[in-house]
Scaffold this motif. Sequence first.
Motif, PDB file in Angstrom:
ATOM      1  N   GLU A  73       0.858  -1.189   0.000  1.00  0.00           N
ATOM      2  CA  GLU A  73       0.000   0.000   0.000  1.00  0.00           C
ATOM      3  C   GLU A  73       0.894   1.238   0.000  1.00  0.00           C
ATOM      4  O   GLU A  73       1.791   1.349   0.826  1.00  0.00           O
ATOM      5  CB  GLU A  73      -0.900  -0.010   1.237  1.00  0.00           C
ATOM      6  CG  GLU A  73      -1.718   1.231   1.439  1.00  0.00           C
ATOM      7  CD  GLU A  73      -2.677   1.522   0.297  1.00  0.00           C
ATOM      8  OE1 GLU A  73      -2.653   2.661  -0.194  1.00  0.00           O
ATOM      9  OE2 GLU A  73      -3.432   0.624  -0.121  1.00  0.00           O
ATOM     10  N   PRO A  74       0.666   2.198  -0.917  1.00  0.00           N
ATOM     11  CA  PRO A  74       1.516   3.388  -0.952  1.00  0.00           C
ATOM     12  C   PRO A  74       1.108   4.502   0.022  1.00  0.00           C
ATOM     13  O   PRO A  74       1.939   5.320   0.399  1.00  0.00           O
ATOM     14  CB  PRO A  74       1.391   3.863  -2.403  1.00  0.00           C
ATOM     15  CG  PRO A  74       0.065   3.367  -2.852  1.00  0.00           C
ATOM     16  CD  PRO A  74      -0.172   2.080  -2.104  1.00  0.00           C
ATOM     17  N   ALA A  75      -0.139   4.552   0.451  1.00  0.00           N
ATOM     18  CA  ALA A  75      -0.626   5.656   1.280  1.00  0.00           C
ATOM     19  C   ALA A  75      -0.239   5.461   2.752  1.00  0.00           C
ATOM     20  O   ALA A  75      -0.558   4.435   3.359  1.00  0.00           O
ATOM     21  CB  ALA A  75      -2.137   5.787   1.154  1.00  0.00           C
ATOM     22  N   ALA A  76       0.408   6.464   3.321  1.00  0.00           N
ATOM     23  CA  ALA A  76       0.921   6.378   4.695  1.00  0.00           C
ATOM     24  C   ALA A  76      -0.180   6.105   5.724  1.00  0.00           C
ATOM     25  O   ALA A  76       0.016   5.291   6.637  1.00  0.00           O
ATOM     26  CB  ALA A  76       1.669   7.667   5.056  1.00  0.00           C
ATOM     27  N   LYS A  77      -1.323   6.779   5.615  1.00  0.00           N
ATOM     28  CA  LYS A  77      -2.409   6.563   6.586  1.00  0.00           C
ATOM     29  C   LYS A  77      -2.930   5.128   6.526  1.00  0.00           C
ATOM     30  O   LYS A  77      -3.211   4.521   7.548  1.00  0.00           O
ATOM     31  CB  LYS A  77      -3.558   7.543   6.350  1.00  0.00           C
ATOM     32  CG  LYS A  77      -3.261   8.942   6.816  1.00  0.00           C
ATOM     33  CD  LYS A  77      -4.477   9.835   6.638  1.00  0.00           C
ATOM     34  CE  LYS A  77      -4.168  11.249   7.102  1.00  0.00           C
ATOM     35  NZ  LYS A  77      -5.335  12.111   6.984  1.00  0.00           N
ATOM     36  N   ARG A  78      -3.051   4.597   5.330  1.00  0.00           N
ATOM     37  CA  ARG A  78      -3.526   3.212   5.184  1.00  0.00           C
ATOM     38  C   ARG A  78      -2.494   2.228   5.708  1.00  0.00           C
ATOM     39  O   ARG A  78      -2.840   1.217   6.314  1.00  0.00           O
ATOM     40  CB  ARG A  78      -3.877   2.929   3.734  1.00  0.00           C
ATOM     41  CG  ARG A  78      -5.085   3.710   3.272  1.00  0.00           C
ATOM     42  CD  ARG A  78      -5.399   3.433   1.836  1.00  0.00           C
ATOM     43  NE  ARG A  78      -6.502   4.266   1.388  1.00  0.00           N
ATOM     44  CZ  ARG A  78      -6.697   4.626   0.145  1.00  0.00           C
ATOM     45  NH1 ARG A  78      -5.864   4.206  -0.799  1.00  0.00           N
ATOM     46  NH2 ARG A  78      -7.709   5.389  -0.189  1.00  0.00           N
ATOM     47  N   ARG A 117       5.150  -0.226   2.557  1.00  0.00           N
ATOM     48  CA  ARG A 117       4.682   1.045   2.000  1.00  0.00           C
ATOM     49  C   ARG A 117       5.431   1.290   0.703  1.00  0.00           C
ATOM     50  O   ARG A 117       6.606   1.665   0.686  1.00  0.00           O
ATOM     51  CB  ARG A 117       4.910   2.208   2.953  1.00  0.00           C
ATOM     52  CG  ARG A 117       4.377   3.495   2.358  1.00  0.00           C
ATOM     53  CD  ARG A 117       4.508   4.678   3.265  1.00  0.00           C
ATOM     54  NE  ARG A 117       3.992   5.841   2.573  1.00  0.00           N
ATOM     55  CZ  ARG A 117       4.366   7.063   2.820  1.00  0.00           C
ATOM     56  NH1 ARG A 117       5.251   7.316   3.759  1.00  0.00           N
ATOM     57  NH2 ARG A 117       3.855   8.047   2.131  1.00  0.00           N
ATOM     58  N   ALA A 118       4.749   1.054  -0.411  1.00  0.00           N
ATOM     59  CA  ALA A 118       5.347   1.239  -1.737  1.00  0.00           C
ATOM     60  C   ALA A 118       4.264   1.076  -2.786  1.00  0.00           C
ATOM     61  O   ALA A 118       3.199   0.525  -2.517  1.00  0.00           O
ATOM     62  CB  ALA A 118       6.445   0.201  -1.978  1.00  0.00           C
ATOM     63  N   ARG A 119       4.573   1.555  -3.967  1.00  0.00           N
ATOM     64  CA  ARG A 119       3.746   1.217  -5.124  1.00  0.00           C
ATOM     65  C   ARG A 119       4.230  -0.148  -5.601  1.00  0.00           C
ATOM     66  O   ARG A 119       5.422  -0.450  -5.507  1.00  0.00           O
ATOM     67  CB  ARG A 119       3.910   2.272  -6.217  1.00  0.00           C
ATOM     68  CG  ARG A 119       3.374   3.635  -5.822  1.00  0.00           C
ATOM     69  CD  ARG A 119       3.570   4.670  -6.916  1.00  0.00           C
ATOM     70  NE  ARG A 119       3.137   4.243  -8.233  1.00  0.00           N
ATOM     71  CZ  ARG A 119       1.880   4.308  -8.701  1.00  0.00           C
ATOM     72  NH1 ARG A 119       0.934   4.805  -7.942  1.00  0.00           N
ATOM     73  NH2 ARG A 119       1.576   3.886  -9.906  1.00  0.00           N
ATOM     74  N   VAL A 120       3.358  -0.967  -6.103  1.00  0.00           N
ATOM     75  CA  VAL A 120       3.731  -2.318  -6.504  1.00  0.00           C
ATOM     76  C   VAL A 120       4.809  -2.294  -7.586  1.00  0.00           C
ATOM     77  O   VAL A 120       5.679  -3.165  -7.638  1.00  0.00           O
ATOM     78  CB  VAL A 120       2.500  -3.147  -6.931  1.00  0.00           C
ATOM     79  CG1 VAL A 120       1.909  -2.637  -8.233  1.00  0.00           C
ATOM     80  CG2 VAL A 120       2.852  -4.617  -7.034  1.00  0.00           C
ATOM     81  N   GLU A 121       4.797  -1.287  -8.424  1.00  0.00           N
ATOM     82  CA  GLU A 121       5.792  -1.179  -9.489  1.00  0.00           C
ATOM     83  C   GLU A 121       7.200  -0.994  -8.929  1.00  0.00           C
ATOM     84  O   GLU A 121       8.182  -1.261  -9.606  1.00  0.00           O
ATOM     85  CB  GLU A 121       5.469   0.009 -10.410  1.00  0.00           C
ATOM     86  CG  GLU A 121       4.148  -0.102 -11.140  1.00  0.00           C
ATOM     87  CD  GLU A 121       2.960   0.465 -10.354  1.00  0.00           C
ATOM     88  OE1 GLU A 121       1.891   0.599 -10.955  1.00  0.00           O
ATOM     89  OE2 GLU A 121       3.096   0.752  -9.141  1.00  0.00           O
ATOM     90  N   GLU A 122       7.324  -0.522  -7.680  1.00  0.00           N
ATOM     91  CA  GLU A 122       8.625  -0.277  -7.054  1.00  0.00           C
ATOM     92  C   GLU A 122       9.209  -1.516  -6.370  1.00  0.00           C
ATOM     93  O   GLU A 122      10.371  -1.510  -5.982  1.00  0.00           O
ATOM     94  CB  GLU A 122       8.494   0.838  -6.004  1.00  0.00           C
ATOM     95  CG  GLU A 122       8.054   2.171  -6.578  1.00  0.00           C
ATOM     96  CD  GLU A 122       7.630   3.163  -5.513  1.00  0.00           C
ATOM     97  OE1 GLU A 122       7.468   2.777  -4.330  1.00  0.00           O
ATOM     98  OE2 GLU A 122       7.450   4.339  -5.851  1.00  0.00           O
TER      99      GLU A 122
END
Length: 188
Positions: A43-48, A68-73
């Motif tokens: 999940e990229p969003a810090a709150k989530r 915490r990352a985008r899946v592409e990363e």
Amino acid sequence: RSWVESRAGATERPHIIDVGSGAGLPGIVLAWFWPEARITLVEPAAKRVAFLQQATATAALANVQVVRARVEELAPEEPPPDAIICRAFSSLADFVRAVAHLAGPDTVLAAMKARLDESEKQALTMLADGEGPENRMTAGHSPGTAPEGKLRAAPAADGVPPGPAPAASPLVSRWEIAEEVPLRVPEL
């Protein structure tokens, strides 16, 4: 669960990546009911991410890793995950493109979709026919299925790729609607 366990060796712990975990569905639920599986919530969003970390700590889910990352990363892993799943992530073609670098030849992609319209099917078929970037799949779907349903990109039944794929792409599969789930909205 059964299709993932059938691909993981008897001594291996199945690894599932939940992309765009948000509120933890379906990843946290899978982790709760399947403690022997290793679940990675992406999940990229810090709150989530903070919510996911709190939820997994409160539920004492030792089999969950929150990233915490985008899946592409994400960097590809060896061995590749047994399954990559999502719920309300994006279009199916975008999902396939985003996770292709993580998938191995036996990785199952499973996407829960509320509605699967013809344009989305067409985009996935174009990707399957090699008209999309670096991915190739054999297209097909269950006859007579309605647009609503869950979609799964699964390895060919005989385990043999349907044809040559670009060397950079580990994703050589066919797609099908695995299960149609009618949506019912209660009257108020």
